[in-house]
Scaffold this active site. Structure first.
Site, PDB file in Angstrom:
ATOM      1  N   THR A  75       0.818  -1.214   0.000  1.00  0.00           N
ATOM      2  CA  THR A  75       0.000   0.000   0.000  1.00  0.00           C
ATOM      3  C   THR A  75       0.852   1.265   0.000  1.00  0.00           C
ATOM      4  OG1 THR A  75      -1.491   1.283   1.419  1.00  0.00           O
ATOM      5  CG2 THR A  75      -0.120  -0.309   2.533  1.00  0.00           C
ATOM      6  N   ASP A  76       0.279   2.341  -0.491  1.00  0.00           N
ATOM      7  CA  ASP A  76       0.978   3.640  -0.419  1.00  0.00           C
ATOM      8  C   ASP A  76       1.038   4.167   1.008  1.00  0.00           C
ATOM      9  OD1 ASP A  76      -1.708   4.364  -0.105  1.00  0.00           O
ATOM     10  OD2 ASP A  76      -1.752   5.787  -1.765  1.00  0.00           O
ATOM     11  N   GLU A  77       0.236   3.565   1.914  1.00  0.00           N
ATOM     12  CA  GLU A  77       0.192   4.092   3.290  1.00  0.00           C
ATOM     13  C   GLU A  77       1.509   3.898   4.032  1.00  0.00           C
ATOM     14  OE1 GLU A  77      -3.468   3.399   5.388  1.00  0.00           O
ATOM     15  OE2 GLU A  77      -4.570   3.115   3.532  1.00  0.00           O
ATOM     16  N   LYS A  80       2.170  -3.359   7.324  1.00  0.00           N
ATOM     17  CA  LYS A  80       2.460  -3.538   5.891  1.00  0.00           C
ATOM     18  C   LYS A  80       3.900  -3.129   5.589  1.00  0.00           C
ATOM     19  CE  LYS A  80       0.048  -4.630   2.915  1.00  0.00           C
ATOM     20  NZ  LYS A  80      -0.294  -5.975   2.356  1.00  0.00           N
ATOM     21  N   TYR A  97      -1.958  -0.545  10.951  1.00  0.00           N
ATOM     22  CA  TYR A  97      -2.070  -1.213   9.645  1.00  0.00           C
ATOM     23  C   TYR A  97      -0.859  -0.904   8.774  1.00  0.00           C
ATOM     24  CZ  TYR A  97      -3.316  -1.660   4.703  1.00  0.00           C
ATOM     25  OH  TYR A  97      -3.280  -1.946   3.354  1.00  0.00           O
TER      26      TYR A  97
HETATM   27  P1  NAD Z   1      -9.536  -7.547   2.024  1.00  0.00           P
HETATM   28  O1  NAD Z   1      -9.525  -7.227   3.482  1.00  0.00           O
HETATM   29  O2  NAD Z   1     -10.766  -7.293   1.233  1.00  0.00           O
HETATM   30  O3  NAD Z   1      -9.180  -9.090   1.808  1.00  0.00           O
HETATM   31  C1  NAD Z   1      -8.160  -9.734   2.492  1.00  0.00           C
HETATM   32  C2  NAD Z   1      -8.302 -11.234   2.246  1.00  0.00           C
HETATM   33  O4  NAD Z   1      -7.224 -11.900   2.929  1.00  0.00           O
HETATM   34  C3  NAD Z   1      -9.596 -11.823   2.798  1.00  0.00           C
HETATM   35  O5  NAD Z   1     -10.168 -12.694   1.845  1.00  0.00           O
HETATM   36  C4  NAD Z   1      -9.160 -12.572   4.038  1.00  0.00           C
HETATM   37  O6  NAD Z   1      -9.984 -13.700   4.340  1.00  0.00           O
HETATM   38  C5  NAD Z   1      -7.751 -12.997   3.646  1.00  0.00           C
HETATM   39  N1  NAD Z   1      -6.889 -13.238   4.812  1.00  0.00           N
HETATM   40  C6  NAD Z   1      -6.736 -12.435   5.900  1.00  0.00           C
HETATM   41  N2  NAD Z   1      -5.862 -12.990   6.769  1.00  0.00           N
HETATM   42  C7  NAD Z   1      -5.440 -14.152   6.196  1.00  0.00           C
HETATM   43  C8  NAD Z   1      -4.513 -15.165   6.587  1.00  0.00           C
HETATM   44  N3  NAD Z   1      -3.864 -15.082   7.758  1.00  0.00           N
HETATM   45  N4  NAD Z   1      -4.313 -16.207   5.762  1.00  0.00           N
HETATM   46  C9  NAD Z   1      -4.972 -16.303   4.580  1.00  0.00           C
HETATM   47  N5  NAD Z   1      -5.872 -15.385   4.166  1.00  0.00           N
HETATM   48  C10 NAD Z   1      -6.094 -14.319   4.969  1.00  0.00           C
HETATM   49  O7  NAD Z   1      -8.292  -6.766   1.413  1.00  0.00           O
HETATM   50  P2  NAD Z   1      -8.119  -6.084  -0.007  1.00  0.00           P
HETATM   51  O8  NAD Z   1      -8.692  -4.724   0.039  1.00  0.00           O
HETATM   52  O9  NAD Z   1      -8.543  -7.021  -1.064  1.00  0.00           O
HETATM   53  O10 NAD Z   1      -6.528  -5.899  -0.029  1.00  0.00           O
HETATM   54  C11 NAD Z   1      -5.685  -6.884  -0.609  1.00  0.00           C
HETATM   55  C12 NAD Z   1      -4.254  -6.458  -0.428  1.00  0.00           C
HETATM   56  O11 NAD Z   1      -4.053  -5.188  -1.043  1.00  0.00           O
HETATM   57  C13 NAD Z   1      -3.834  -6.293   1.034  1.00  0.00           C
HETATM   58  O12 NAD Z   1      -2.526  -6.782   1.184  1.00  0.00           O
HETATM   59  C14 NAD Z   1      -3.879  -4.797   1.257  1.00  0.00           C
HETATM   60  O13 NAD Z   1      -2.942  -4.393   2.251  1.00  0.00           O
HETATM   61  C15 NAD Z   1      -3.496  -4.279  -0.111  1.00  0.00           C
HETATM   62  N6  NAD Z   1      -4.030  -2.944  -0.437  1.00  0.00           N
HETATM   63  C16 NAD Z   1      -5.369  -2.714  -0.437  1.00  0.00           C
HETATM   64  C17 NAD Z   1      -5.849  -1.454  -0.784  1.00  0.00           C
HETATM   65  C18 NAD Z   1      -7.326  -1.146  -0.836  1.00  0.00           C
HETATM   66  O14 NAD Z   1      -7.686  -0.001  -1.134  1.00  0.00           O
HETATM   67  N7  NAD Z   1      -8.208  -2.094  -0.614  1.00  0.00           N
HETATM   68  C19 NAD Z   1      -4.958  -0.421  -1.089  1.00  0.00           C
HETATM   69  C20 NAD Z   1      -3.590  -0.690  -1.048  1.00  0.00           C
HETATM   70  C21 NAD Z   1      -3.147  -1.971  -0.741  1.00  0.00           C
HETATM   71  P1  TYD Z   2     -10.728   3.958   3.978  1.00  0.00           P
HETATM   72  O1  TYD Z   2     -11.654   3.515   2.905  1.00  0.00           O
HETATM   73  O2  TYD Z   2     -10.859   3.352   5.346  1.00  0.00           O
HETATM   74  O3  TYD Z   2      -9.249   3.809   3.404  1.00  0.00           O
HETATM   75  P2  TYD Z   2      -7.833   4.319   4.024  1.00  0.00           P
HETATM   76  O4  TYD Z   2      -8.025   4.721   5.431  1.00  0.00           O
HETATM   77  O5  TYD Z   2      -7.012   3.086   3.894  1.00  0.00           O
HETATM   78  O6  TYD Z   2      -7.405   5.446   3.135  1.00  0.00           O
HETATM   79  O7  TYD Z   2     -10.890   5.527   4.156  1.00  0.00           O
HETATM   80  C1  TYD Z   2     -10.674   6.413   3.069  1.00  0.00           C
HETATM   81  C2  TYD Z   2     -10.814   7.825   3.609  1.00  0.00           C
HETATM   82  O8  TYD Z   2     -12.172   8.038   4.027  1.00  0.00           O
HETATM   83  C3  TYD Z   2      -9.962   8.084   4.846  1.00  0.00           C
HETATM   84  O9  TYD Z   2      -9.454   9.405   4.789  1.00  0.00           O
HETATM   85  C4  TYD Z   2     -10.920   7.929   5.989  1.00  0.00           C
HETATM   86  C5  TYD Z   2     -12.243   8.391   5.400  1.00  0.00           C
HETATM   87  N1  TYD Z   2     -13.451   7.737   5.964  1.00  0.00           N
HETATM   88  C6  TYD Z   2     -14.510   8.525   6.433  1.00  0.00           C
HETATM   89  O10 TYD Z   2     -14.463   9.774   6.402  1.00  0.00           O
HETATM   90  N2  TYD Z   2     -15.603   7.890   6.937  1.00  0.00           N
HETATM   91  C7  TYD Z   2     -15.697   6.530   7.027  1.00  0.00           C
HETATM   92  O11 TYD Z   2     -16.721   6.003   7.538  1.00  0.00           O
HETATM   93  C8  TYD Z   2     -14.612   5.730   6.510  1.00  0.00           C
HETATM   94  C9  TYD Z   2     -14.667   4.242   6.575  1.00  0.00           C
HETATM   95  C10 TYD Z   2     -13.511   6.393   5.991  1.00  0.00           C
END
Ligand code: NAD
Ligand code: TYD
Length: 353
Positions: free
Chosen positions: A133-135, A163, A159
């Site tokens: 993630t960019d975070e 990561k 989180y």
């Molecule tokens: P998500 O939370 O929707 O899904 C995570 C999946 O991992 C789930 O299916 C869960 O059951 C599985 N999981 C969790 N713990 C596990 C374990 N110990 N063993 C096996 N499986 C396990 O997440 P996502 O949004 O699909 O994100 C996927 C990846 O991308 C993550 O690594 C996250 O850090 C990264 N990412 C997500 C975003 C975003 O905006 N969603 C942005 C940047 C990076």
């Molecule tokens: P989120 O989807 O949780 O992603 P991330 O924190 O990983 O960027 O949140 C995106 C942005 O929206 C973040 O600045 C927090 C804000 N946010 C709200 O204002 N209200 C909410 O209920 C949630 C879940 C997020």
């Protein structure tokens, strides 16, 4: 030509598996623990596909992962599995350390053993792609340039710290053992199958039930929004053409303050599912997230110049597709909003005046 995907029942992982199989790209072994975020309904359309082999299990279970790698002899592992929600990491960080740090470490150990057992050509071709993630780069001011692959790490939440730790382990396995790793750091994804705890699906789901739309703090925090299909395409490209040991930043080229995102969602819903008074009237300012990062933005220049990738969807087109998907999949939304989800909503929003 099998690949192993971890976390392939979650949001991005399931989109990736569906697109991978649709493209005829070869068999997938999908290892997922099915936490609250994992959902086999996301994979219903491939449940009868013999190229999709689902295994319920934990990436930290070294014996299980070792058995899977020995049996399927994959050419690559694409690692999505993680605890992924910042707010949950604030309430209960333990699972983030266990899965994101310890789990990634155990997975790397098993993968290292597998990779070392391959013959010369197999070792050369093998890839471990770590999705991050960019975070990990921390928070930008309004005027800072976007994150590049060389921006110093400064994670601010449990989180992002977990990561960041996993990214460092992946990097170290390349540097020390020569494991052919690739790391992608992407911005905020949105699209079909996203669990409605994250901003975009939470706002859509709440709006459809005429519930308040909880905007944290002043709502001026900026995120760089990436349509999940564009992200999956970027991962496929990095897997095929990325250089081992390299990091690739993937962004949507769509920086928006949260309030603008919520307004755009409301306007889209007003057009497709009008309600009296409009959806913007549901917006409610609530207490801010502790340690809330102000701005994320990605410079995806390396993806563009080295791999020829840039996002296909604009923010407007991606959001329109997403809203339509949630309207067309009311059963999916209803299913994931039962049970554990209700406890989370009470825990996270109950005390935010
Ligand atoms: P998500 O939370 O929707 O899904 C995570 C999946 O991992 C789930 O299916 C869960 O059951 C599985 N999981 C969790 N713990 C596990 C374990 N110990 N063993 C096996 N499986 C396990 O997440 P996502 O949004 O699909 O994100 C996927 C990846 O991308 C993550 O690594 C996250 O850090 C990264 N990412 C997500 C975003 C975003 O905006 N969603 C942005 C940047 C990076
Ligand atoms: P989120 O989807 O949780 O992603 P991330 O924190 O990983 O960027 O949140 C995106 C942005 O929206 C973040 O600045 C927090 C804000 N946010 C709200 O204002 N209200 C909410 O209920 C949630 C879940 C997020």
């Amino acid at each position: 030509m099998t690949i192993v995907v971890t976390g392939g029942a979650g949001f991005i992982g399931s989109n990736f598996v569906l697109e991978w199989l649709a493209a005829g790209a070869g068999p997938v072994v999908n290892l997922d623990k099915l936490t609250y975020a994992g959902n086999l309904a996301n994979l219903a359309s491939v449940s009868g596909d013999p190229r999709h082999h689902f295994v319920r299990g934990d990436i930290a279970d070294a014996a299980l992962v070792g058995r899977l790698l020995a049996k399927h002899r994959p050419r690559a592992v694409v690692h999505f599995a993680a605890e992924s929600h910042v707010d949950r990491s604030i309430h209960a960080p333990d699972a983030f350390i266990q899965t994101n740090v310890v789990g990634t470490f155990r997975l790397l150990e098993a993968v290292r053993g597998h990779w070392q057992s391959l013959d010369g050509a197999g070792r050369e071709a093998f890839r471990f792609l770590h999705v991050s993630t960019d975070e990990v780069y921390g928070s930008l001011s309004e005027t800072d340039p976007p994150f590049s692959e060389t921006t110093a790490y400064a994670p601010n939440s449990p989180y992002s710290a977990s990561k960041a730790a996993s990214d460092h382990l992946v990097r170290a396995y390349h540097h020390t053992y020569g494991l052919p790793v690739l790391t992608t750091n992407c911005s905020n994804n949105y699209g079909p199958f996203q669990f409605p705890e994250k901003l975009v699906p939470l706002m859509i789901a709440n709006a459809l039930e005429a519930k308040p739309l909880p905007v944290y703090g002043d709502g001026r925090q900026v995120r760089d929004w990436l349509y999940v299909g564009d992200h999956c395409e970027a991962i496929r490209l990095v897997l095929e053409k990325g250089r081992p040991g390299e990091v690739y930043n993937v962004g949507g080229n769509a920086e928006k303050p949260n309030l603008d995102v919520v307004h755009a969602l409301c306007d889209s819903l007003d057009a497709l599912r009008p309600r009296e008074g409009g959806h913007r009237g549901l917006i409610a300012r609530v207490a801010d997230r502790p340690g809330h990062d102000r701005r994320y933005a990605i410079d995806a220049g390396k993806m563009r110049s080295e791999l020829g990738w840039s996002p296909r969807e604009s923010f407007e087109s991606g959001l329109a597709r997403t809203v339509r998907w949630y309207l067309d999949n009311a059963d999916w939304v209803a299913q994931v909003r039962s049970g554990e989800y209700r406890n989370w909503i009470e825990k996270n929003y109950g005390k935010r005046a």
